[in-house]
Motif scaffolding. Structure first.
Motif, PDB file in Angstrom:
ATOM      1  N   ILE A   1      21.858 -15.005   5.879  1.00  0.00           N
ATOM      2  CA  ILE A   1      20.772 -15.591   6.668  1.00  0.00           C
ATOM      3  C   ILE A   1      21.123 -15.561   8.153  1.00  0.00           C
ATOM      4  CG2 ILE A   1      19.540 -17.745   7.156  1.00  0.00           C
ATOM      5  CD1 ILE A   1      19.746 -18.384   4.163  1.00  0.00           C
ATOM      6  N   LEU A   2      22.365 -15.903   8.493  1.00  0.00           N
ATOM      7  CA  LEU A   2      22.765 -15.884   9.897  1.00  0.00           C
ATOM      8  C   LEU A   2      22.822 -14.470  10.460  1.00  0.00           C
ATOM      9  CD1 LEU A   2      25.520 -18.601  10.472  1.00  0.00           C
ATOM     10  CD2 LEU A   2      23.303 -18.388  11.579  1.00  0.00           C
ATOM     11  N   ARG A   3      23.138 -13.484   9.627  1.00  0.00           N
ATOM     12  CA  ARG A   3      23.108 -12.103  10.109  1.00  0.00           C
ATOM     13  C   ARG A   3      21.695 -11.710  10.543  1.00  0.00           C
ATOM     14  NH1 ARG A   3      27.239  -8.419   8.481  1.00  0.00           N
ATOM     15  NH2 ARG A   3      29.198  -9.586   8.444  1.00  0.00           N
ATOM     16  N   VAL A   4      20.688 -12.313   9.899  1.00  0.00           N
ATOM     17  CA  VAL A   4      19.298 -12.005  10.237  1.00  0.00           C
ATOM     18  C   VAL A   4      18.808 -12.850  11.400  1.00  0.00           C
ATOM     19  CG1 VAL A   4      16.916 -12.037   9.373  1.00  0.00           C
ATOM     20  CG2 VAL A   4      18.781 -11.270   7.881  1.00  0.00           C
ATOM     21  N   THR A   5      19.100 -14.164  11.363  1.00  0.00           N
ATOM     22  CA  THR A   5      18.543 -15.071  12.364  1.00  0.00           C
ATOM     23  C   THR A   5      19.339 -15.122  13.661  1.00  0.00           C
ATOM     24  OG1 THR A   5      19.746 -16.945  11.393  1.00  0.00           O
ATOM     25  CG2 THR A   5      17.510 -16.525  10.582  1.00  0.00           C
ATOM     26  N   ASP A   6      20.653 -14.892  13.593  1.00  0.00           N
ATOM     27  CA  ASP A   6      21.495 -14.954  14.785  1.00  0.00           C
ATOM     28  C   ASP A   6      22.431 -13.742  14.836  1.00  0.00           C
ATOM     29  OD1 ASP A   6      21.096 -17.752  16.100  1.00  0.00           O
ATOM     30  OD2 ASP A   6      21.191 -18.146  13.954  1.00  0.00           O
ATOM     31  N   PRO A   7      21.859 -12.553  14.983  1.00  0.00           N
ATOM     32  CA  PRO A   7      22.714 -11.346  14.951  1.00  0.00           C
ATOM     33  C   PRO A   7      23.620 -11.213  16.160  1.00  0.00           C
ATOM     34  CG  PRO A   7      20.470 -10.771  15.570  1.00  0.00           C
ATOM     35  CD  PRO A   7      20.438 -12.225  15.186  1.00  0.00           C
ATOM     36  N   GLY A   8      23.298 -11.897  17.264  1.00  0.00           N
ATOM     37  CA  GLY A   8      24.075 -11.729  18.485  1.00  0.00           C
ATOM     38  C   GLY A   8      25.279 -12.636  18.603  1.00  0.00           C
ATOM     39  N   VAL A   9      25.440 -13.591  17.675  1.00  0.00           N
ATOM     40  CA  VAL A   9      26.574 -14.515  17.759  1.00  0.00           C
ATOM     41  C   VAL A   9      27.875 -13.768  17.482  1.00  0.00           C
ATOM     42  CG1 VAL A   9      27.618 -16.583  16.764  1.00  0.00           C
ATOM     43  CG2 VAL A   9      25.141 -16.465  17.085  1.00  0.00           C
ATOM     44  N   GLU A  10      28.907 -14.086  18.267  1.00  0.00           N
ATOM     45  CA  GLU A  10      30.196 -13.422  18.077  1.00  0.00           C
ATOM     46  C   GLU A  10      30.777 -13.776  16.709  1.00  0.00           C
ATOM     47  OE1 GLU A  10      34.643 -13.146  20.147  1.00  0.00           O
ATOM     48  OE2 GLU A  10      33.092 -14.485  20.957  1.00  0.00           O
TER      49      GLU A  10
ATOM     50  N   VAL B   1      10.269 -20.207  14.313  1.00  0.00           N
ATOM     51  CA  VAL B   1      10.321 -19.245  13.219  1.00  0.00           C
ATOM     52  C   VAL B   1      10.784 -17.912  13.784  1.00  0.00           C
ATOM     53  CG1 VAL B   1       9.041 -18.072  11.416  1.00  0.00           C
ATOM     54  CG2 VAL B   1       8.439 -20.422  12.047  1.00  0.00           C
ATOM     55  N   PRO B   2      11.958 -17.451  13.456  1.00  0.00           N
ATOM     56  CA  PRO B   2      12.479 -16.218  14.037  1.00  0.00           C
ATOM     57  C   PRO B   2      11.770 -14.990  13.479  1.00  0.00           C
ATOM     58  CG  PRO B   2      13.970 -17.017  12.357  1.00  0.00           C
ATOM     59  CD  PRO B   2      12.884 -18.043  12.508  1.00  0.00           C
ATOM     60  N   GLU B   3      11.597 -14.018  14.345  1.00  0.00           N
ATOM     61  CA  GLU B   3      11.103 -12.737  13.859  1.00  0.00           C
ATOM     62  C   GLU B   3      12.216 -12.039  13.096  1.00  0.00           C
ATOM     63  OE1 GLU B   3       9.875 -10.638  17.283  1.00  0.00           O
ATOM     64  OE2 GLU B   3       7.990 -11.715  17.511  1.00  0.00           O
ATOM     65  N   PRO B   4      11.869 -11.280  12.074  1.00  0.00           N
ATOM     66  CA  PRO B   4      12.915 -10.581  11.308  1.00  0.00           C
ATOM     67  C   PRO B   4      13.711  -9.631  12.199  1.00  0.00           C
ATOM     68  CG  PRO B   4      10.810 -10.552  10.151  1.00  0.00           C
ATOM     69  CD  PRO B   4      10.530 -11.051  11.521  1.00  0.00           C
ATOM     70  N   VAL B   5      14.993  -9.664  12.050  1.00  0.00           N
ATOM     71  CA  VAL B   5      15.877  -8.791  12.814  1.00  0.00           C
ATOM     72  C   VAL B   5      16.761  -8.048  11.826  1.00  0.00           C
ATOM     73  CG1 VAL B   5      17.692  -8.673  14.564  1.00  0.00           C
ATOM     74  CG2 VAL B   5      15.904 -10.414  14.739  1.00  0.00           C
ATOM     75  N   SER B   6      16.898  -6.780  12.010  1.00  0.00           N
ATOM     76  CA  SER B   6      17.745  -6.004  11.097  1.00  0.00           C
ATOM     77  C   SER B   6      19.188  -6.430  11.278  1.00  0.00           C
ATOM     78  CB  SER B   6      17.620  -4.504  11.391  1.00  0.00           C
ATOM     79  OG  SER B   6      16.289  -4.087  11.185  1.00  0.00           O
ATOM     80  N   PRO B   7      19.870  -6.781  10.197  1.00  0.00           N
ATOM     81  CA  PRO B   7      21.263  -7.212  10.303  1.00  0.00           C
ATOM     82  C   PRO B   7      22.151  -6.071  10.761  1.00  0.00           C
ATOM     83  CG  PRO B   7      20.669  -6.854   8.017  1.00  0.00           C
ATOM     84  CD  PRO B   7      19.414  -6.717   8.798  1.00  0.00           C
ATOM     85  N   ASP B   8      23.193  -6.458  11.512  1.00  0.00           N
ATOM     86  CA  ASP B   8      24.104  -5.414  11.961  1.00  0.00           C
ATOM     87  C   ASP B   8      25.177  -5.202  10.932  1.00  0.00           C
ATOM     88  OD1 ASP B   8      25.795  -7.669  14.307  1.00  0.00           O
ATOM     89  OD2 ASP B   8      25.275  -7.815  12.187  1.00  0.00           O
TER      90      ASP B   8
END
Length: 517
Positions: free
Chosen positions: A430-439, A510-517
């Motif tokens: 879930i965090l890979r999708v919602t917060d992909p930019g976190v270190e 509500v976050p937009e879907p983001v492709s996980p890295d």
């Protein structure tokens, strides 16, 4: 990029409002924090100390005799597989958010406040009941040690709780013990469990460095004992005792059911993540501690199970003190006494880490306003420990260890632990999708697969425990939900800030879907 949907009912929005990872990281330098004194060796030692305890020294005998037979070796490997998936997920989350709270904190950042409360309440079940189980079991080995080394017999009325739990009838029955004169009377309470819990509580209040040092000494003795059991016992292994490999009465489900029941043996490694705030370099040391502890414990578990079931037929295993009794049955009385002493050290270490972890989960919940802050988040000005909650946990564990039946406690701990592992495994993806930019100093390899397998394997083991354990889990969670809606929801700091920012009109992100890295 995120957008807002307005008009969502305030209560519903609060229940699923997430605590941003960035805010968790900012809080690291705010307020009265814990001392960062633990390196990778200390963290791994805490994990091994919490893991190699009653699960190995007591549950192994129960599961081998009643459920799995020699196939308990495969049960340990299956349980380790589920733990391995969860361990990698714990490592990523702990390196991202190195604050106290473990799965509770991770759930708050990914699934919202209500789920965070549920998992926090579940962790209270896991650690508190787990410590009660260890304290209860400790007295059996303490009595065995006194008998075989000093020929001292304690009054059996002070060695058992007054009730036992009969799984066949699903009811509590009186615990009857036999006195020296042959008379049979009802047990009173478990006095050694109270004594060891009181000692541990004093050590924990003094400080984390002192507690870690005490634990490290206990772990060295503990691992030495396990290696002694494997080394000495291997000479007495009879391969014929491994046949039949599957327990005759549970052939179709023995391995899976055995893995679920033995899961209490693996609850220790996740306790490392509750000490993230006390790690010197959490971004590196937490992953090393978690994965290292799991690897060491799994190797020792499988080796011990192989030796135990090879030394004596699984139907003859003593469920109260299986390892010591197995050695003594081969005439190794001195070795049995030495092993019992080491086992006491290992179970003491397990109790210490359980009682060390519980107050830190309570402290994390209190810092968010979900529990009374003045009590559960109060850090001692000199010792820098959550001393009030540590004493409270000690009192609860002493009471549970003295009065609660041993067999009733084990399954409650296992299902609570599995539930936490399912949540943590889901949280990584879930965090890979919602917060992909976190270190992410540590990244789970093949994250979608590992996360999904963590949910499936641990969730499947939960279902292996049967309906009655689910009922007990739901009953415990129902009590927790009552507390949440009567107190925690009204005192939530995140909800207060949300209300202030929106002027009474709650907006849910509500976050937009983001492709996980």
């Amino acid at each position: 990029m995120q957008h807002r949907i307005r008009g969502m009912p305030r209560l519903l929005s609060q229940l699923f409002q997430r605590k941003p990872v960035g805010e968790l990281i900012r809080e690291l330098n705010a307020g009265d924090r814990l001392h960062r004194r633990l390196g990778p060796i200390e963290l791994m030692s805490l994990g091994v100390g919490a893991t190699i305890g009653t699960g190995l020294y007591v549950s192994t005998g129960i599961v081998a005799r009643d459920i799995a037979g020699p196939s308990i070796m495969l049960s340990f490997l299956l349980a380790a597989l589920g733990c391995g998936f969860a361990a990698m997920c714990y490592s990523e989350l702990a390196s991202m958010v190195p604050v106290a709270g473990s799965a509770y904190t991770y759930a708050y950042a990914t699934l919202g406040e209500l789920v965070a409360w549920i998992i926090g309440w579940d962790l209270i079940l896991e650690y508190a009941i787990g410590s009660c189980y260890v304290a209860n079991s400790w007295s059996n080995y303490f009595d065995s040690f006194l008998q075989h080394v000093f020929h001292i017999r304690l009054d059996p009325r002070f060695l058992s709780p007054p009730w036992d739990f009969d799984f066949r009838t699903e009811s509590f029955v009186e615990q009857i013990v036999t006195l020296a004169d042959g008379s049979r009377v009802m047990a009173w309470f478990n006095l050694p469990a109270v004594a060891i819990t009181a000692l541990i509580t004093v050590v924990l209040v003094v400080g984390i460095k002192e507690s870690a040092g005490f634990n490290a000494a206990m772990v060295l003795v503990n691992v030495g004992v396990v290696l002694t059991v494997i080394g000495v016992g291997a000479a007495y292994v009879n391969p014929d005792n491994w046949h039949p490999f599957l327990h005759e009465e549970t052939k179709s489900r023995g391995i899976a059911l055995g893995a679920a029941r033995i899961f209490i043996a693996y609850i220790g490694f996740d306790s490392i993540s509750t000490h993230a705030e006390e790690a010197r370099r959490p971004q590196r040391d937490l992953a090393l501690g978690i994965l290292g502890a799991l690897l060491v414990c799994t190797i020792l578990y499988v080796g011990t199970a192989a030796v135990l079931t090879g030394m004596i037929p699984y139907k003859d295993i003593d469920k109260a003190a299986p390892l010591a009794s197995a050695l003594q049955s081969k005439g190794l009385t001195f070795a049995g006494g030495l092993v019992t002493l080491g086992i006491l050290a290992g179970m003491t270490s397990s109790l210490l880490v359980g009682n060390l972890s519980q107050p830190r989960v309570l402290m994390a919940m209190a810092r968010d306003g979900l529990l009374p802050t003045s009590f559960f988040a109060d850090v001692h000005p000199r010792f820098k420990t959550p001393w009030k909650s540590t004493i409270l946990v000690g009192l609860v564990v002493a009471l549970g260890g003295a009065l609660a039946p041993l067999s009733f406690l084990a399954d409650l701990v296992s299902i609570g632990t599995l539930f936490a592992f399912v949540i943590v495994s889901a949280a990584v993806w879930i965090l890979r999708v919602t917060d992909p930019g976190v270190e992410r100093p540590f990244r789970v390899p093949f994250a979608p697969f590992v996360s999904a397998m963590g949910v499936l394997v641990n969730g499947g083991l939960m279902f292996s425990l049967g309906r009655d354990n689910w009922i007990r889990l739901f009953a415990w969670l129902a009590v927790g939900l009552c507390i949440y809606f009567l107190y925690s929801r009204r005192h939530s700091l995140l909800a207060g800030r949300l209300l202030a920012e929106t002027g009474g009109t709650v907006a849910a992100e509500v976050p937009e879907p983001v492709s996980p890295d």
